[in-house]
Design a protein around this motif. Structure first.
Motif, short mmCIF file in Angstrom:
data_model
loop_
_atom_site.label_atom_id
_atom_site.label_comp_id
_atom_site.label_asym_id
_atom_site.label_seq_id
_atom_site.Cartn_x
_atom_site.Cartn_y
_atom_site.Cartn_z
N GLN A 171 0.83 -1.21 0.00
CA GLN A 171 0.00 0.00 0.00
C GLN A 171 0.86 1.26 0.00
O GLN A 171 0.55 2.24 -0.67
N PHE A 172 1.96 1.23 0.74
CA PHE A 172 2.86 2.38 0.79
C PHE A 172 3.49 2.65 -0.58
O PHE A 172 3.52 3.79 -1.05
N VAL A 173 3.97 1.60 -1.24
CA VAL A 173 4.58 1.75 -2.56
C VAL A 173 3.53 2.21 -3.58
O VAL A 173 3.81 3.07 -4.42
N ARG A 174 2.32 1.68 -3.49
CA ARG A 174 1.25 2.13 -4.38
C ARG A 174 0.97 3.62 -4.18
O ARG A 174 0.74 4.35 -5.14
N LYS A 175 0.97 4.04 -2.93
CA LYS A 175 0.71 5.45 -2.63
C LYS A 175 1.82 6.33 -3.19
O LYS A 175 1.56 7.38 -3.79
N LEU A 176 3.07 5.92 -3.01
CA LEU A 176 4.20 6.71 -3.51
C LEU A 176 4.20 6.82 -5.03
O LEU A 176 4.48 7.89 -5.58
N THR A 177 3.90 5.71 -5.70
CA THR A 177 4.01 5.69 -7.15
C THR A 177 2.74 6.15 -7.87
O THR A 177 2.81 6.61 -9.00
N GLY A 178 1.61 5.98 -7.21
CA GLY A 178 0.35 6.26 -7.88
C GLY A 178 -0.10 5.11 -8.77
O GLY A 178 -1.08 5.22 -9.49
N PHE A 179 0.62 3.99 -8.72
CA PHE A 179 0.27 2.80 -9.52
C PHE A 179 -0.45 1.80 -8.65
O PHE A 179 0.02 1.47 -7.56
N ASN A 180 -1.56 1.27 -9.14
CA ASN A 180 -2.16 0.11 -8.49
C ASN A 180 -1.39 -1.13 -8.93
O ASN A 180 -1.09 -2.00 -8.13
N ALA A 181 -1.05 -1.16 -10.21
CA ALA A 181 -0.20 -2.20 -10.77
C ALA A 181 0.73 -1.51 -11.76
O ALA A 181 0.28 -0.72 -12.59
N PRO A 182 2.02 -1.77 -11.67
CA PRO A 182 2.97 -1.08 -12.54
C PRO A 182 2.96 -1.64 -13.96
O PRO A 182 2.50 -2.75 -14.20
N SER A 183 3.50 -0.86 -14.88
CA SER A 183 3.69 -1.35 -16.25
C SER A 183 4.81 -2.38 -16.23
O SER A 183 5.56 -2.51 -15.25
N LYS A 184 4.94 -3.12 -17.31
CA LYS A 184 6.03 -4.12 -17.40
C LYS A 184 7.38 -3.45 -17.22
O LYS A 184 8.28 -4.01 -16.60
N ALA A 185 7.54 -2.23 -17.74
CA ALA A 185 8.82 -1.52 -17.64
C ALA A 185 9.17 -1.17 -16.19
O ALA A 185 10.34 -1.11 -15.83
#
Length: 93
Positions: A26-40
């Motif tokens: 949840q913390f990483v999602r909040k920092l990045t704004g991604f629910n799921a990241p792109s392949k890159a």
């Protein structure tokens, strides 16, 4: 603070590794704004989750307190009461 990240310290039973990992996610999602990241960005995203998990695990196991452990059920009831007061009582289902 991210509302979906719950306090994990000083509970009986102690926080599990799954709970610490979920908070890290949840913390990483909040920092990045991604629910799921792109392949890159997937590798960096998962590395960050692992690093936050390790830091959280060390922190929770390194803290000390003289306060008695809190009960999860009691704290959940208090949170529901605060939510009902703040947002109004939920209609019965």
């Amino acid at each position: 603070m991210c509302r979906s990240i719950k306090t994990l310290y000083n509970f009986e039973p102690p926080a599990t590794e799954q709970e610490i990992r979920a908070a890290a996610l949840q913390f990483v999602r909040k920092l990045t704004g991604f629910n799921a990241p792109s392949k890159a960005n997937e590798a960096a995203f998962h590395t960050a989750i692992d690093e936050v998990f390790e830091a959280g695990h060390r922190l929770l196991h390194g803290l000390e307190t003289h306060a008695p452990p809190r009960d999860r059920d009691t704290e959940a009831q208090k949170a529901k009461a605060r939510a009902a007061q703040r947002f109004g009582a939920r209609a019965p289902a």
